[in-house]
Design an enzyme around this catalytic site. Sequence first.
Site, mmCIF file in Angstrom:
data_model
loop_
_atom_site.group_PDB
_atom_site.id
_atom_site.type_symbol
_atom_site.label_atom_id
_atom_site.label_comp_id
_atom_site.label_asym_id
_atom_site.label_seq_id
_atom_site.Cartn_x
_atom_site.Cartn_y
_atom_site.Cartn_z
ATOM 1 N N ASP A 1 0.828 -1.210 0.000
ATOM 2 C CA ASP A 1 0.000 0.000 0.000
ATOM 3 C C ASP A 1 0.867 1.267 0.000
ATOM 4 O O ASP A 1 1.677 1.469 0.895
ATOM 5 C CB ASP A 1 -0.854 -0.073 1.281
ATOM 6 C CG ASP A 1 -1.786 1.110 1.488
ATOM 7 O OD1 ASP A 1 -1.814 2.010 0.635
ATOM 8 O OD2 ASP A 1 -2.501 1.101 2.519
ATOM 9 N N HIS B 1 -4.221 4.148 6.542
ATOM 10 C CA HIS B 1 -3.074 3.698 5.750
ATOM 11 C C HIS B 1 -1.750 3.998 6.458
ATOM 12 O O HIS B 1 -1.613 5.010 7.143
ATOM 13 C CB HIS B 1 -3.088 4.375 4.379
ATOM 14 C CG HIS B 1 -4.309 4.057 3.574
ATOM 15 N ND1 HIS B 1 -4.401 2.942 2.774
ATOM 16 C CD2 HIS B 1 -5.496 4.695 3.470
ATOM 17 C CE1 HIS B 1 -5.593 2.916 2.195
ATOM 18 N NE2 HIS B 1 -6.282 3.970 2.605
HETATM 19 ZN ZN ZN Z 1 -8.034 0.941 -0.937
HETATM 20 ZN ZN ZN Z 2 -9.351 0.410 2.196
#
Ligand code: ZN
Ligand code: ZN
Length: 552
Positions: A192, A365
Amino acid sequence: MAEKLKIISLGGLNEIGKNLTVYEYGGDMIIVDVGMGFPDDDMYGIDVVIPDFSYLIKNKDRIRGIFLTHGHEDHIGSLPYLLRDVNVPIYATRMTAGLVKLKLEEHRLVSKTKLITCEAGETVKAGKFSVEFIHVNHSIADACGFAIKCAVGTVIHTGDFKIDPTPIQGGMIDLGRLGQLGKEGVLALLADSTNVERPGFTKSERSVGDSFDALFRGCEQRIIVTTFASNVDRIQQIIDVAARYGRKVAVTGRSMENAMKVSTELGYMKIPDGVLVDLAHIKSLPKNKICIITTGSQGETMSALTRMAFNTHRQVDIQAGDRVILSASAIPGNENAIGSVINELYRKDAEVVNERDRALHVSGHACQEELKIIHALVKPKFFIPVHGEQRMLKTHAKLAQQMGMPPKNIIISDIGKVIELTANSAKINGTVPAGRVFVDGYGVGDVGSVVLRDRKHLAEDGMIVVVVSMSGEDGSVVSGPDIITRGFVYVKESEGLMEELRKVAVNALENCQRDSLTDWAAIKSEIKNAISSFLYKKTKRNPMILPVIMEV
Ligand SMILES: [Zn+2]
Ligand SMILES: [Zn+2]
Protein backbone atom coordinates in the site's frame (compact mmCIF):
# COMPACT_ATOMS: atom_id res chain seq x y z
CA MET A 1 12.33 -23.55 -18.85
CA ALA A 2 10.63 -23.13 -15.51
CA GLU A 3 7.15 -21.58 -15.42
CA LYS A 4 7.02 -17.93 -14.48
CA LEU A 5 4.75 -16.20 -12.00
CA LYS A 6 2.91 -13.33 -13.62
CA ILE A 7 1.46 -10.38 -11.71
CA ILE A 8 -0.88 -8.09 -13.60
CA SER A 9 -2.74 -5.11 -12.13
CA LEU A 10 -5.93 -4.19 -13.95
CA GLY A 11 -6.47 -1.21 -11.64
CA GLY A 12 -4.98 0.55 -8.64
CA LEU A 13 -1.74 1.74 -10.23
CA ASN A 14 -1.38 5.42 -11.09
CA GLU A 15 -4.72 5.95 -9.41
CA ILE A 16 -6.42 5.44 -6.07
CA GLY A 17 -9.35 3.19 -6.86
CA LYS A 18 -10.60 0.11 -8.73
CA ASN A 19 -7.93 -2.15 -7.27
CA LEU A 20 -7.61 -5.47 -9.03
CA THR A 21 -4.52 -7.67 -9.24
CA VAL A 22 -4.21 -10.92 -11.16
CA TYR A 23 -1.72 -13.64 -10.22
CA GLU A 24 -0.98 -16.23 -12.85
CA TYR A 25 1.07 -19.40 -12.64
CA GLY A 26 1.11 -22.73 -14.46
CA GLY A 27 -2.14 -22.04 -16.28
CA ASP A 28 -4.02 -21.05 -13.11
CA MET A 29 -5.13 -17.55 -12.16
CA ILE A 30 -6.35 -15.94 -8.97
CA ILE A 31 -7.69 -12.42 -8.52
CA VAL A 32 -7.04 -10.18 -5.52
CA ASP A 33 -9.75 -7.50 -5.06
CA VAL A 34 -12.28 -6.31 -7.61
CA GLY A 35 -12.69 -2.62 -6.81
CA MET A 36 -14.36 0.32 -8.43
CA GLY A 37 -13.43 3.94 -8.94
CA PHE A 38 -15.41 7.14 -9.00
CA PRO A 39 -15.78 9.33 -12.10
CA ASP A 40 -13.84 12.56 -12.59
CA ASP A 41 -15.84 15.79 -12.65
CA ASP A 42 -15.90 15.93 -16.44
CA MET A 43 -17.29 12.39 -16.88
CA TYR A 44 -20.85 13.60 -17.20
CA GLY A 45 -23.49 11.10 -16.13
CA ILE A 46 -21.06 8.33 -15.23
CA ASP A 47 -22.00 6.60 -11.97
CA VAL A 48 -18.96 4.43 -11.39
CA VAL A 49 -15.77 3.43 -13.15
CA ILE A 50 -14.76 -0.23 -13.25
CA PRO A 51 -11.70 -2.03 -14.61
CA ASP A 52 -11.63 -3.48 -18.11
CA PHE A 53 -12.42 -7.17 -17.48
CA SER A 54 -11.79 -8.44 -21.01
CA TYR A 55 -8.58 -10.27 -20.04
CA LEU A 56 -10.40 -12.03 -17.21
CA ILE A 57 -13.41 -12.93 -19.31
CA LYS A 58 -11.15 -14.37 -22.00
CA ASN A 59 -9.41 -16.52 -19.38
CA LYS A 60 -12.37 -17.26 -17.12
CA ASP A 61 -11.86 -21.02 -17.23
CA ARG A 62 -8.44 -20.59 -15.65
CA ILE A 63 -9.55 -18.42 -12.70
CA ARG A 64 -9.47 -20.44 -9.47
CA GLY A 65 -10.83 -17.82 -7.09
CA ILE A 66 -11.31 -14.20 -6.10
CA PHE A 67 -9.66 -13.14 -2.82
CA LEU A 68 -10.78 -9.95 -1.10
CA THR A 69 -8.55 -8.00 1.29
CA HIS A 70 -11.34 -5.89 2.83
CA GLY A 71 -14.77 -4.40 2.25
CA HIS A 72 -14.02 -0.91 0.90
CA GLU A 73 -15.59 -0.01 -2.43
CA ASP A 74 -12.22 0.47 -4.12
CA HIS A 75 -11.65 -3.25 -3.40
CA ILE A 76 -15.08 -4.89 -3.79
CA GLY A 77 -17.16 -2.32 -5.71
CA SER A 78 -17.07 -3.84 -9.17
CA LEU A 79 -17.57 -7.46 -8.10
CA PRO A 80 -21.20 -7.54 -9.33
CA TYR A 81 -20.06 -6.47 -12.81
CA LEU A 82 -17.35 -9.13 -12.99
CA LEU A 83 -19.65 -11.85 -11.64
CA ARG A 84 -22.00 -11.37 -14.60
CA ASP A 85 -19.35 -12.96 -16.79
CA VAL A 86 -17.04 -14.81 -14.45
CA ASN A 87 -18.51 -17.14 -11.86
CA VAL A 88 -15.76 -18.28 -9.49
CA PRO A 89 -15.64 -18.74 -5.71
CA ILE A 90 -15.03 -15.61 -3.64
CA TYR A 91 -12.96 -15.86 -0.46
CA ALA A 92 -13.20 -13.16 2.20
CA THR A 93 -13.28 -12.61 5.95
CA ARG A 94 -16.68 -12.41 7.64
CA MET A 95 -17.06 -8.62 7.65
CA THR A 96 -15.97 -8.33 4.03
CA ALA A 97 -18.26 -11.20 3.06
CA GLY A 98 -21.15 -9.50 4.88
CA LEU A 99 -20.68 -6.33 2.83
CA VAL A 100 -20.26 -8.33 -0.38
CA LYS A 101 -23.50 -10.15 0.36
CA LEU A 102 -25.39 -6.85 0.56
CA LYS A 103 -24.00 -5.98 -2.84
CA LEU A 104 -24.93 -9.35 -4.30
CA GLU A 105 -28.47 -9.01 -2.96
CA GLU A 106 -28.77 -5.61 -4.62
CA HIS A 107 -27.70 -7.12 -7.94
CA ARG A 108 -29.67 -10.37 -7.45
CA LEU A 109 -26.53 -12.49 -7.59
CA VAL A 110 -26.67 -14.25 -4.22
CA SER A 111 -27.96 -17.62 -5.37
CA LYS A 112 -25.46 -18.09 -8.17
CA THR A 113 -22.40 -16.89 -6.27
CA LYS A 114 -20.17 -19.04 -4.08
CA LEU A 115 -19.05 -16.82 -1.20
CA ILE A 116 -16.73 -18.51 1.28
CA THR A 117 -15.79 -16.92 4.60
CA CYS A 118 -12.26 -17.32 5.88
CA GLU A 119 -10.44 -16.25 9.00
CA ALA A 120 -7.09 -14.61 9.41
CA GLY A 121 -4.52 -17.40 9.69
CA GLU A 122 -6.42 -19.65 7.30
CA THR A 123 -4.89 -20.88 4.05
CA VAL A 124 -6.93 -21.60 0.93
CA LYS A 125 -5.79 -23.81 -1.93
CA ALA A 126 -6.70 -22.40 -5.32
CA GLY A 127 -5.29 -24.39 -8.23
CA LYS A 128 -1.52 -24.14 -8.16
CA PHE A 129 -1.72 -21.32 -5.61
CA SER A 130 -2.21 -21.27 -1.88
CA VAL A 131 -3.39 -18.08 -0.24
CA GLU A 132 -2.96 -17.33 3.45
CA PHE A 133 -5.07 -14.63 5.14
CA ILE A 134 -2.99 -12.37 7.41
CA HIS A 135 -4.70 -9.98 9.81
CA VAL A 136 -3.93 -6.26 9.26
CA ASN A 137 -5.24 -3.00 10.72
CA HIS A 138 -7.19 -0.62 8.50
CA SER A 139 -10.14 1.78 8.68
CA ILE A 140 -12.60 -1.09 8.31
CA ALA A 141 -12.94 -4.20 10.45
CA ASP A 142 -11.54 -7.58 9.46
CA ALA A 143 -9.03 -6.42 6.83
CA CYS A 144 -6.40 -8.87 5.64
CA GLY A 145 -3.24 -9.09 3.62
CA PHE A 146 -2.27 -12.24 1.76
CA ALA A 147 0.72 -14.53 1.52
CA ILE A 148 0.34 -15.96 -1.97
CA LYS A 149 2.44 -19.04 -2.61
CA CYS A 150 3.22 -20.97 -5.77
CA ALA A 151 6.23 -22.98 -6.93
CA VAL A 152 8.13 -19.80 -7.86
CA GLY A 153 7.95 -18.36 -4.35
CA THR A 154 5.92 -16.38 -1.83
CA VAL A 155 4.40 -12.99 -2.58
CA ILE A 156 3.12 -10.77 0.22
CA HIS A 157 0.18 -8.63 -0.88
CA THR A 158 -0.46 -6.25 2.03
CA GLY A 159 -3.79 -4.82 0.92
CA ASP A 160 -4.67 -1.50 2.60
CA PHE A 161 -3.12 -1.47 6.04
CA LYS A 162 -1.68 0.44 8.94
CA ILE A 163 0.02 -0.66 12.13
CA ASP A 164 -2.31 0.04 15.04
CA PRO A 165 -1.07 -1.32 18.37
CA THR A 166 -4.32 -0.25 20.10
CA PRO A 167 -7.16 -0.91 17.68
CA ILE A 168 -10.78 -0.84 18.86
CA GLN A 169 -11.25 -4.52 18.10
CA GLY A 170 -9.65 -7.37 16.21
CA GLY A 171 -6.17 -6.97 17.65
CA MET A 172 -2.97 -5.61 16.19
CA ILE A 173 -1.73 -6.47 12.68
CA ASP A 174 -0.01 -9.87 12.67
CA LEU A 175 3.55 -8.58 12.41
CA GLY A 176 4.83 -11.87 13.83
CA ARG A 177 3.52 -13.84 10.89
CA LEU A 178 4.91 -11.34 8.39
CA GLY A 179 8.31 -11.61 10.07
CA GLN A 180 8.13 -15.40 10.01
CA LEU A 181 7.35 -15.39 6.29
CA GLY A 182 10.21 -12.93 5.80
CA LYS A 183 12.57 -15.38 7.48
CA GLU A 184 11.32 -18.22 5.29
CA GLY A 185 12.01 -16.05 2.24
CA VAL A 186 9.70 -13.74 0.32
CA LEU A 187 10.02 -13.36 -3.43
CA ALA A 188 8.04 -10.13 -3.79
CA LEU A 189 6.15 -7.56 -1.77
CA LEU A 190 3.18 -5.58 -3.09
CA ALA A 191 2.48 -2.84 -0.55
CA ASP A 192 0.00 0.00 0.00
CA SER A 193 1.51 3.35 -1.09
CA THR A 194 -1.36 5.69 -0.11
CA ASN A 195 0.41 7.46 2.78
CA VAL A 196 4.02 6.96 1.73
CA GLU A 197 4.52 10.72 1.52
CA ARG A 198 3.68 11.17 5.20
CA PRO A 199 6.53 10.85 7.70
CA GLY A 200 6.18 9.04 11.00
CA PHE A 201 3.34 6.77 12.07
CA THR A 202 -0.41 6.95 11.52
CA LYS A 203 -2.13 7.50 14.85
CA SER A 204 -4.16 4.77 16.46
CA GLU A 205 -7.90 4.68 15.86
CA ARG A 206 -8.27 4.85 19.62
CA SER A 207 -6.81 8.38 19.75
CA VAL A 208 -9.98 9.73 18.15
CA GLY A 209 -12.00 8.56 21.16
CA ASP A 210 -10.37 11.16 23.44
CA SER A 211 -11.46 13.97 21.12
CA PHE A 212 -15.01 12.64 21.09
CA ASP A 213 -15.02 12.46 24.86
CA ALA A 214 -13.97 16.10 25.18
CA LEU A 215 -16.68 17.19 22.74
CA PHE A 216 -19.46 15.22 24.44
CA ARG A 217 -18.50 15.98 28.04
CA GLY A 218 -20.67 18.76 29.46
CA CYS A 219 -22.22 19.53 26.08
CA GLU A 220 -25.83 20.70 26.39
CA GLN A 221 -26.51 20.83 22.66
CA ARG A 222 -27.67 18.27 20.17
CA ILE A 223 -24.66 16.45 18.71
CA ILE A 224 -24.49 15.30 15.10
CA VAL A 225 -21.48 13.29 13.97
CA THR A 226 -20.59 12.32 10.44
CA THR A 227 -17.95 9.79 9.40
CA PHE A 228 -17.30 7.13 6.77
CA ALA A 229 -20.13 4.60 6.79
CA SER A 230 -17.79 1.62 6.69
CA ASN A 231 -15.61 2.72 9.60
CA VAL A 232 -17.19 0.41 12.14
CA ASP A 233 -14.64 1.12 14.86
CA ARG A 234 -15.20 4.87 14.57
CA ILE A 235 -18.96 4.43 14.82
CA GLN A 236 -18.46 2.13 17.81
CA GLN A 237 -16.46 4.86 19.55
CA ILE A 238 -19.16 7.45 18.86
CA ILE A 239 -21.82 5.12 20.26
CA ASP A 240 -19.71 4.37 23.33
CA VAL A 241 -19.10 8.03 24.13
CA ALA A 242 -22.77 8.87 23.55
CA ALA A 243 -23.82 6.09 25.92
CA ARG A 244 -21.26 7.28 28.49
CA TYR A 245 -22.89 10.72 28.59
CA GLY A 246 -26.46 9.43 28.57
CA ARG A 247 -27.29 10.22 24.97
CA LYS A 248 -29.50 8.16 22.69
CA VAL A 249 -28.14 7.47 19.22
CA ALA A 250 -30.08 7.68 15.97
CA VAL A 251 -28.54 6.74 12.64
CA THR A 252 -29.38 8.19 9.24
CA GLY A 253 -28.07 7.42 5.76
CA ARG A 254 -28.56 4.15 3.92
CA SER A 255 -24.91 3.12 3.57
CA MET A 256 -24.34 3.67 7.28
CA GLU A 257 -27.46 1.77 8.30
CA ASN A 258 -26.32 -1.11 6.07
CA ALA A 259 -22.78 -1.19 7.43
CA MET A 260 -24.06 -1.06 11.01
CA LYS A 261 -26.54 -3.85 10.37
CA VAL A 262 -23.84 -6.12 8.98
CA SER A 263 -21.32 -5.30 11.68
CA THR A 264 -23.71 -5.75 14.62
CA GLU A 265 -25.10 -8.99 13.19
CA LEU A 266 -21.58 -10.34 12.81
CA GLY A 267 -20.45 -9.10 16.20
CA TYR A 268 -17.98 -6.44 15.04
CA MET A 269 -20.03 -3.73 16.71
CA LYS A 270 -21.58 -3.85 20.15
CA ILE A 271 -24.38 -1.44 20.88
CA PRO A 272 -25.40 -1.19 24.55
CA ASP A 273 -29.09 -1.99 25.13
CA GLY A 274 -31.48 0.92 24.82
CA VAL A 275 -29.00 3.33 23.25
CA LEU A 276 -30.21 3.12 19.68
CA VAL A 277 -33.45 4.96 18.87
CA ASP A 278 -35.37 5.53 15.70
CA LEU A 279 -34.79 8.92 14.11
CA ALA A 280 -38.53 9.56 14.28
CA HIS A 281 -38.38 9.51 18.09
CA ILE A 282 -35.65 12.06 18.74
CA LYS A 283 -38.11 14.96 18.77
CA SER A 284 -39.40 13.79 22.14
CA LEU A 285 -35.90 13.87 23.69
CA PRO A 286 -34.11 16.87 25.22
CA LYS A 287 -31.24 18.19 23.10
CA ASN A 288 -28.52 17.03 25.46
CA LYS A 289 -29.81 13.47 25.20
CA ILE A 290 -29.45 13.18 21.43
CA CYS A 291 -26.63 12.04 19.18
CA ILE A 292 -27.24 11.59 15.46
CA ILE A 293 -24.72 9.64 13.43
CA THR A 294 -24.97 10.41 9.74
CA THR A 295 -23.44 9.86 6.32
CA GLY A 296 -22.20 12.82 4.31
CA SER A 297 -18.64 13.33 5.51
CA GLN A 298 -17.60 13.98 1.90
CA GLY A 299 -20.37 16.48 1.18
CA GLU A 300 -22.15 13.97 -1.07
CA THR A 301 -25.20 15.65 -2.61
CA MET A 302 -27.72 13.01 -1.62
CA SER A 303 -26.25 12.21 1.79
CA ALA A 304 -28.17 12.70 5.02
CA LEU A 305 -25.95 15.50 6.37
CA THR A 306 -26.22 17.50 3.15
CA ARG A 307 -29.98 17.10 3.20
CA MET A 308 -30.16 18.17 6.86
CA ALA A 309 -28.03 21.22 6.10
CA PHE A 310 -30.15 22.25 3.12
CA ASN A 311 -33.49 21.49 4.83
CA THR A 312 -34.38 18.61 2.53
CA HIS A 313 -34.06 15.82 5.09
CA ARG A 314 -37.46 14.41 5.93
CA GLN A 315 -36.88 14.11 9.68
CA VAL A 316 -34.03 16.37 10.81
CA ASP A 317 -33.20 20.01 10.18
CA ILE A 318 -30.05 21.64 11.46
CA GLN A 319 -30.87 23.99 14.33
CA ALA A 320 -28.93 26.88 15.79
CA GLY A 321 -26.49 25.58 18.39
CA ASP A 322 -26.28 22.02 17.06
CA ARG A 323 -22.75 20.71 17.48
CA VAL A 324 -21.80 19.09 14.17
CA ILE A 325 -18.66 16.96 14.32
CA LEU A 326 -16.95 16.03 11.05
CA SER A 327 -14.95 12.91 11.88
CA ALA A 328 -13.30 12.45 8.50
CA SER A 329 -10.79 14.08 6.23
CA ALA A 330 -11.63 15.25 2.73
CA ILE A 331 -10.86 12.79 -0.01
CA PRO A 332 -9.05 14.86 -2.68
CA GLY A 333 -11.62 16.29 -5.07
CA ASN A 334 -14.41 16.57 -2.48
CA GLU A 335 -13.21 19.79 -0.81
CA ASN A 336 -15.70 22.07 -2.56
CA ALA A 337 -18.69 19.87 -1.84
CA ILE A 338 -17.72 19.63 1.83
CA GLY A 339 -17.08 23.37 1.92
CA SER A 340 -20.57 24.18 0.72
CA VAL A 341 -22.16 21.92 3.35
CA ILE A 342 -20.02 23.54 6.06
CA ASN A 343 -21.06 27.01 4.90
CA GLU A 344 -24.68 25.97 5.07
CA LEU A 345 -24.17 24.63 8.61
CA TYR A 346 -22.66 27.97 9.62
CA ARG A 347 -25.60 29.78 8.00
CA LYS A 348 -27.89 27.81 10.33
CA ASP A 349 -25.70 28.89 13.28
CA ALA A 350 -24.59 25.36 13.99
CA GLU A 351 -21.24 24.84 15.68
CA VAL A 352 -18.97 22.96 13.28
CA VAL A 353 -16.02 21.02 14.67
CA ASN A 354 -13.64 19.42 12.21
CA GLU A 355 -10.16 18.02 11.88
CA ARG A 356 -8.64 21.48 11.96
CA ASP A 357 -9.79 22.01 15.54
CA ARG A 358 -9.15 18.58 17.00
CA ALA A 359 -7.83 15.11 16.22
CA LEU A 360 -11.11 13.79 14.85
CA HIS A 361 -9.84 11.50 12.19
CA VAL A 362 -6.96 9.12 11.67
CA SER A 363 -6.01 7.53 8.39
CA GLY A 364 -6.32 3.81 7.70
CA HIS A 365 -3.07 3.70 5.75
CA ALA A 366 0.52 3.24 6.88
CA CYS A 367 2.92 6.19 6.96
CA GLN A 368 6.64 5.99 6.20
CA GLU A 369 7.85 4.43 9.44
CA GLU A 370 5.16 1.75 9.36
CA LEU A 371 6.00 0.92 5.76
CA LYS A 372 9.66 0.60 6.73
CA ILE A 373 8.73 -1.89 9.45
CA ILE A 374 6.87 -4.01 6.90
CA HIS A 375 9.76 -3.88 4.42
CA ALA A 376 12.16 -4.84 7.21
CA LEU A 377 10.05 -7.77 8.39
CA VAL A 378 9.14 -9.15 4.98
CA LYS A 379 12.61 -8.62 3.44
CA PRO A 380 11.38 -9.25 -0.11
CA LYS A 381 13.74 -9.91 -2.99
CA PHE A 382 11.59 -7.76 -5.29
CA PHE A 383 9.32 -4.85 -4.49
CA ILE A 384 6.25 -3.66 -6.39
CA PRO A 385 4.59 -0.52 -4.96
CA VAL A 386 0.81 -0.50 -5.47
CA HIS A 387 -2.34 1.42 -4.43
CA GLY A 388 -1.13 4.87 -5.41
CA GLU A 389 -0.63 7.53 -8.01
CA GLN A 390 2.69 7.76 -9.86
CA ARG A 391 4.03 10.21 -7.27
CA MET A 392 3.32 7.78 -4.42
CA LEU A 393 4.64 4.73 -6.28
CA LYS A 394 7.92 6.54 -6.97
CA THR A 395 8.19 7.77 -3.37
CA HIS A 396 7.57 4.25 -2.13
CA ALA A 397 10.31 2.96 -4.45
CA LYS A 398 12.69 5.51 -2.96
CA LEU A 399 11.77 4.38 0.54
CA ALA A 400 12.64 0.80 -0.39
CA GLN A 401 15.97 1.96 -1.82
CA GLN A 402 16.75 3.83 1.39
CA MET A 403 16.35 0.50 3.12
CA GLY A 404 18.94 -1.07 0.88
CA MET A 405 16.93 -2.56 -1.94
CA PRO A 406 18.76 -2.35 -5.30
CA PRO A 407 16.81 -0.17 -7.77
CA LYS A 408 16.78 -2.98 -10.32
CA ASN A 409 14.73 -5.09 -7.91
CA ILE A 410 11.95 -2.51 -7.74
CA ILE A 411 9.26 -2.57 -10.38
CA ILE A 412 6.92 0.35 -10.92
CA SER A 413 4.25 -1.08 -13.14
CA ASP A 414 1.08 0.25 -14.72
CA ILE A 415 -2.33 -1.24 -15.32
CA GLY A 416 -2.23 -3.93 -17.99
CA LYS A 417 1.53 -4.48 -17.76
CA VAL A 418 2.64 -8.05 -17.15
CA ILE A 419 5.30 -8.51 -14.48
CA GLU A 420 7.13 -11.81 -14.88
CA LEU A 421 8.88 -13.30 -11.89
CA THR A 422 11.22 -16.24 -11.54
CA ALA A 423 13.00 -17.21 -8.34
CA ASN A 424 15.73 -14.68 -9.14
CA SER A 425 14.44 -12.28 -11.76
CA ALA A 426 11.63 -9.80 -12.24
CA LYS A 427 10.78 -7.82 -15.33
CA ILE A 428 7.90 -6.30 -17.24
CA ASN A 429 7.15 -8.35 -20.32
CA GLY A 430 4.13 -7.52 -22.46
CA THR A 431 0.69 -6.13 -21.77
CA VAL A 432 -2.92 -7.23 -21.59
CA PRO A 433 -6.00 -5.06 -22.25
CA ALA A 434 -6.66 -2.70 -19.35
CA GLY A 435 -8.40 0.60 -18.83
CA ARG A 436 -11.52 2.27 -17.56
CA VAL A 437 -15.02 1.05 -18.28
CA PHE A 438 -17.85 3.46 -17.50
CA VAL A 439 -21.10 2.47 -15.84
CA ASP A 440 -24.12 4.70 -16.46
CA GLY A 441 -27.36 3.35 -15.01
CA TYR A 442 -27.80 -0.20 -16.29
CA GLY A 443 -25.35 0.39 -19.12
CA VAL A 444 -21.86 -1.02 -18.69
CA GLY A 445 -19.28 0.03 -21.24
CA ASP A 446 -21.77 1.50 -23.71
CA VAL A 447 -20.62 5.01 -22.87
CA GLY A 448 -17.12 5.52 -24.20
CA SER A 449 -14.87 8.45 -24.96
CA VAL A 450 -16.93 9.58 -27.99
CA VAL A 451 -20.15 9.79 -25.98
CA LEU A 452 -18.35 11.52 -23.13
CA ARG A 453 -16.89 14.07 -25.53
CA ASP A 454 -20.40 14.85 -26.79
CA ARG A 455 -21.71 15.15 -23.23
CA LYS A 456 -18.91 17.52 -22.35
CA HIS A 457 -19.59 19.58 -25.48
CA LEU A 458 -23.33 19.71 -24.68
CA ALA A 459 -22.64 20.58 -21.06
CA GLU A 460 -20.31 23.43 -21.92
CA ASP A 461 -21.97 24.97 -24.98
CA GLY A 462 -25.48 23.54 -25.37
CA MET A 463 -26.99 22.68 -28.72
CA ILE A 464 -28.86 24.07 -31.69
CA VAL A 465 -31.16 22.00 -33.87
CA VAL A 466 -32.04 23.28 -37.33
CA VAL A 467 -35.14 21.58 -38.76
CA VAL A 468 -36.06 21.86 -42.45
CA SER A 469 -38.77 20.01 -44.37
CA MET A 470 -37.81 19.40 -47.98
CA SER A 471 -39.69 17.94 -50.90
CA GLY A 472 -38.62 14.42 -51.76
CA GLU A 473 -39.33 15.10 -55.43
CA ASP A 474 -37.48 18.29 -56.25
CA GLY A 475 -35.58 19.13 -53.07
CA SER A 476 -37.37 22.43 -52.56
CA VAL A 477 -37.85 23.76 -49.04
CA VAL A 478 -41.41 23.01 -47.90
CA SER A 479 -41.21 24.49 -44.42
CA GLY A 480 -38.62 25.88 -42.04
CA PRO A 481 -35.85 26.21 -41.31
CA ASP A 482 -36.84 26.28 -37.64
CA ILE A 483 -34.30 26.79 -34.90
CA ILE A 484 -34.55 24.90 -31.60
CA THR A 485 -31.95 25.37 -28.89
CA ARG A 486 -31.18 23.81 -25.50
CA GLY A 487 -28.60 25.02 -23.04
CA PHE A 488 -27.45 27.72 -25.44
CA VAL A 489 -29.37 30.93 -24.75
CA TYR A 490 -32.70 31.67 -23.16
CA VAL A 491 -34.79 31.86 -26.32
CA LYS A 492 -37.42 34.28 -25.05
CA GLU A 493 -34.75 36.89 -24.45
CA SER A 494 -32.85 36.16 -27.64
CA GLU A 495 -35.47 36.39 -30.35
CA GLY A 496 -33.23 38.64 -32.42
CA LEU A 497 -30.43 36.10 -32.45
CA MET A 498 -32.87 33.29 -33.28
CA GLU A 499 -34.12 35.26 -36.28
CA GLU A 500 -30.54 35.88 -37.43
CA LEU A 501 -29.78 32.17 -37.15
CA ARG A 502 -32.85 31.38 -39.20
CA LYS A 503 -31.65 33.78 -41.89
CA VAL A 504 -28.20 32.19 -41.93
CA ALA A 505 -29.86 28.80 -42.41
CA VAL A 506 -32.09 30.15 -45.20
CA ASN A 507 -29.02 31.60 -46.90
CA ALA A 508 -27.19 28.31 -46.65
CA LEU A 509 -30.17 26.49 -48.18
CA GLU A 510 -30.35 29.00 -51.02
CA ASN A 511 -26.66 28.52 -51.71
CA CYS A 512 -27.23 24.78 -51.90
CA GLN A 513 -30.04 25.25 -54.39
CA ARG A 514 -27.97 27.64 -56.48
CA ASP A 515 -25.13 25.10 -56.56
CA SER A 516 -27.67 22.33 -57.35
CA LEU A 517 -26.61 20.44 -54.24
CA THR A 518 -29.07 17.58 -53.69
CA ASP A 519 -27.16 15.22 -51.42
CA TRP A 520 -28.72 15.66 -47.99
CA ALA A 521 -25.54 14.99 -46.08
CA ALA A 522 -23.87 17.78 -48.05
CA ILE A 523 -26.79 20.14 -47.38
CA LYS A 524 -26.64 19.36 -43.67
CA SER A 525 -22.95 20.05 -43.52
CA GLU A 526 -23.49 23.33 -45.41
CA ILE A 527 -26.08 24.45 -42.82
CA LYS A 528 -23.90 23.36 -39.95
CA ASN A 529 -20.82 25.20 -41.19
CA ALA A 530 -22.76 28.38 -41.91
CA ILE A 531 -24.38 28.48 -38.46
CA SER A 532 -21.21 27.50 -36.71
CA SER A 533 -19.00 30.19 -38.25
CA PHE A 534 -21.72 32.85 -37.86
CA LEU A 535 -22.16 32.00 -34.18
CA TYR A 536 -18.50 31.86 -33.43
CA LYS A 537 -17.94 35.28 -34.98
CA LYS A 538 -20.94 36.77 -33.22
CA THR A 539 -20.82 35.08 -29.80
CA LYS A 540 -17.46 33.27 -29.47
CA ARG A 541 -19.51 30.19 -28.61
CA ASN A 542 -19.38 26.78 -30.13
CA PRO A 543 -22.61 24.85 -29.45
CA MET A 544 -23.33 21.44 -30.92
CA ILE A 545 -25.28 21.97 -34.15
CA LEU A 546 -27.66 19.30 -35.42
CA PRO A 547 -29.27 19.92 -38.82
CA VAL A 548 -32.35 17.74 -39.36
CA ILE A 549 -33.91 17.37 -42.81
CA MET A 550 -37.40 15.88 -43.02
CA GLU A 551 -38.55 14.51 -46.33
CA VAL A 552 -42.15 15.37 -47.20
ZN1 ZN B 1 -8.03 0.94 -0.94
ZN1 ZN C 1 -9.35 0.41 2.20
